[in-house]
Write a protein that holds these residues in place. Structure first.
Motif, mmCIF file in Angstrom:
data_model
loop_
_atom_site.group_PDB
_atom_site.id
_atom_site.type_symbol
_atom_site.label_atom_id
_atom_site.label_comp_id
_atom_site.label_asym_id
_atom_site.label_seq_id
_atom_site.Cartn_x
_atom_site.Cartn_y
_atom_site.Cartn_z
ATOM 1 N N ASN A 1 0.833 -1.201 0.000
ATOM 2 C CA ASN A 1 0.000 0.000 0.000
ATOM 3 C C ASN A 1 0.872 1.257 0.000
ATOM 4 O O ASN A 1 1.891 1.317 0.686
ATOM 5 C CB ASN A 1 -0.910 0.020 1.234
ATOM 6 N N VAL A 2 0.452 2.266 -0.768
ATOM 7 C CA VAL A 2 1.196 3.521 -0.815
ATOM 8 C C VAL A 2 0.992 4.275 0.495
ATOM 9 O O VAL A 2 -0.128 4.553 0.903
ATOM 10 C CB VAL A 2 0.732 4.391 -2.002
ATOM 11 N N ILE A 3 2.093 4.592 1.187
ATOM 12 C CA ILE A 3 1.988 5.280 2.473
ATOM 13 C C ILE A 3 2.610 6.679 2.429
ATOM 14 O O ILE A 3 2.395 7.474 3.337
ATOM 15 C CB ILE A 3 2.652 4.462 3.595
ATOM 16 N N ASP A 4 3.381 6.977 1.387
ATOM 17 C CA ASP A 4 4.015 8.296 1.304
ATOM 18 C C ASP A 4 4.566 8.484 -0.099
ATOM 19 O O ASP A 4 4.597 7.552 -0.908
ATOM 20 C CB ASP A 4 5.134 8.423 2.338
ATOM 21 N N THR A 5 5.006 9.694 -0.382
ATOM 22 C CA THR A 5 5.636 10.006 -1.658
ATOM 23 C C THR A 5 7.070 10.456 -1.414
ATOM 24 O O THR A 5 7.331 11.268 -0.530
ATOM 25 C CB THR A 5 4.864 11.120 -2.396
ATOM 26 N N ARG A 6 7.999 9.906 -2.177
ATOM 27 C CA ARG A 6 9.395 10.264 -2.013
ATOM 28 C C ARG A 6 9.633 11.709 -2.413
ATOM 29 O O ARG A 6 9.118 12.193 -3.413
ATOM 30 C CB ARG A 6 10.275 9.360 -2.860
ATOM 31 N N ASP A 7 10.460 12.394 -1.628
ATOM 32 C CA ASP A 7 10.901 13.731 -1.991
ATOM 33 C C ASP A 7 12.090 13.639 -2.937
ATOM 34 O O ASP A 7 12.678 12.571 -3.127
ATOM 35 C CB ASP A 7 11.319 14.510 -0.739
ATOM 36 N N ASN A 8 12.462 14.776 -3.525
ATOM 37 C CA ASN A 8 13.653 14.809 -4.358
ATOM 38 C C ASN A 8 14.900 14.689 -3.490
ATOM 39 O O ASN A 8 14.884 15.029 -2.307
ATOM 40 C CB ASN A 8 13.697 16.108 -5.160
ATOM 41 N N GLY A 9 15.989 14.200 -4.075
ATOM 42 C CA GLY A 9 17.225 14.008 -3.329
ATOM 43 C C GLY A 9 18.417 14.596 -4.056
ATOM 44 O O GLY A 9 18.348 14.940 -5.243
ATOM 45 N N THR A 10 19.527 14.704 -3.343
ATOM 46 C CA THR A 10 20.782 15.190 -3.928
ATOM 47 C C THR A 10 21.940 14.341 -3.430
ATOM 48 O O THR A 10 21.938 13.851 -2.294
ATOM 49 C CB THR A 10 21.062 16.659 -3.559
ATOM 50 N N SER A 11 22.936 14.189 -4.298
ATOM 51 C CA SER A 11 24.174 13.504 -3.947
ATOM 52 C C SER A 11 25.323 14.347 -4.487
ATOM 53 O O SER A 11 25.358 14.669 -5.683
ATOM 54 C CB SER A 11 24.219 12.099 -4.556
#
Length: 311
Positions: free
Chosen positions: A172-182
């Protein structure tokens, strides 16, 4: 019939394109026969250690700018996987005096910052096994790398996760990923390599990871070390480290690696020994032994021999 004709036409065209240096075929076939003891007794099998096929190339444009691309796929020599090909680095971009910019799916700057400290990369003793969660290859990436100035180079990767959902154990979808940086800053000169890298939101939302790497090449010796600290979204910190040494004499290379980490398992500890024999510039035979332990009576060991061919 139409598919057959198209296939024959492509096969006839590809060699001519390659001869025009539009692209280059390459690959690696690496397989080992090994004994694995993961707590239930030793079993033997054949492992395909990130064997791969790829194509890459450069296209010359005006003003000293080049178009670059790479499409690389992992191939399972052992035949254990139902997938014939599995995506590795796949990207397209531009490079020139301004540096390099690419978009696609590829290793993060943090992963690449380890240089060659991990002497058992792609084998059972890989630092991904017990030392770190941050050797990632991620999709939807846009990366800029500066030219090298006085030995220094900076790589910055923006990872778009705006459409990436987070699922629970039941799907089940529980959240949405945020953008990331490396981001990674490295220095290399006269056999000395130093790097500092930081990931923000790459492994998971609000996770931060920092990594320090050092490698020194002196004559036949290579010495390396890596330290990493991970802080999750609940401000819980964990860390890990690994050291390695390699010594070359004629066609032989002896290797040793040791590390400890709490990042993957509490009180994780890994130790590996290896011996390679170089048959040619593109071929070698190798052997290795790896032992891993952690809290809770966790212990596993591996011993294997194998061959590697690059083309």
């Amino acid at each position: 019939m139409k598919k057959t004709a198209l296939t024959l036409a492509l096969a006839a065209a590809l060699p001519s394109l390659a001869s025009a240096e539009v692209f280059t075929y390459y690959g690696k076939a690496n397989a080992s026969f090994q004994s694995n003891d993961e707590g239930d007794g030793a079993i033997t099998d054949v492992k395909s250690n990130a064997s791969r096929l790829g194509v890459k190339g450069e296209l010359d444009f005006d003003a000293g700018i080049q178009g670059i691309y790479k499409m690389e796929y992992e191939v399972d020599i052992a035949g254990e996987s139902d997938e014939t090909f599995k995506q590795r680095d796949i990207y397209a971009g531009l490079q020139g005096g301004f540096g390099q910019i690419i978009g696609g799916k590829f290793d993060t700057p943090m992963k690449l910052s380890q240089k060659r400290v991990d002497l058992f990369n792609d084998y059972e003793g890989d630092i991904k096994s017990l030392i770190t969660k941050s050797d990632n290859r991620v999709s939807n990436s846009l990366q800029y790398t500066t030219p090298t100035y006085a030995g220094f180079r900076l790589a910055a990767d923006y990872i778009s996760n705006s459409k990436a959902d987070i699922f629970d154990d039941e799907g089940n979808v529980i959240d949405t990923r945020d953008n990331g940086t490396s981001i990674a800053l490295s220095y290399e000169n006269n056999g000395v390599y130093l790097a500092y890298a930081i990931d923000n939101g790459v492994e998971a939302n609000d996770w931060q990871v920092s990594r320090y790497t050092a490698q020194y090449n002196l004559g036949n010796w290579q010495l390396g070390g890596l330290y990493e600290e991970q802080e999750d979204d609940e401000n819980i910190k964990k860390d890990g480290w690994v050291t390695s040494v390699a010594y070359k004499i004629n066609q032989w290379t002896a290797k040793a690696q040791y590390g400890q980490s709490d990042i993957i398992k509490t009180d994780g500890e890994t130790f590996s020994l290896g011996l390679d024999y170089k048959l040619s510039k593109a071929a070698k035979v190798f052997s290795f032994y790896t032992n891993e332990t952690a809290a809770g009576d966790f212990e596993r060991s591996y011993v294997g021999i194998g061959t590697e061919f690059k083309f």
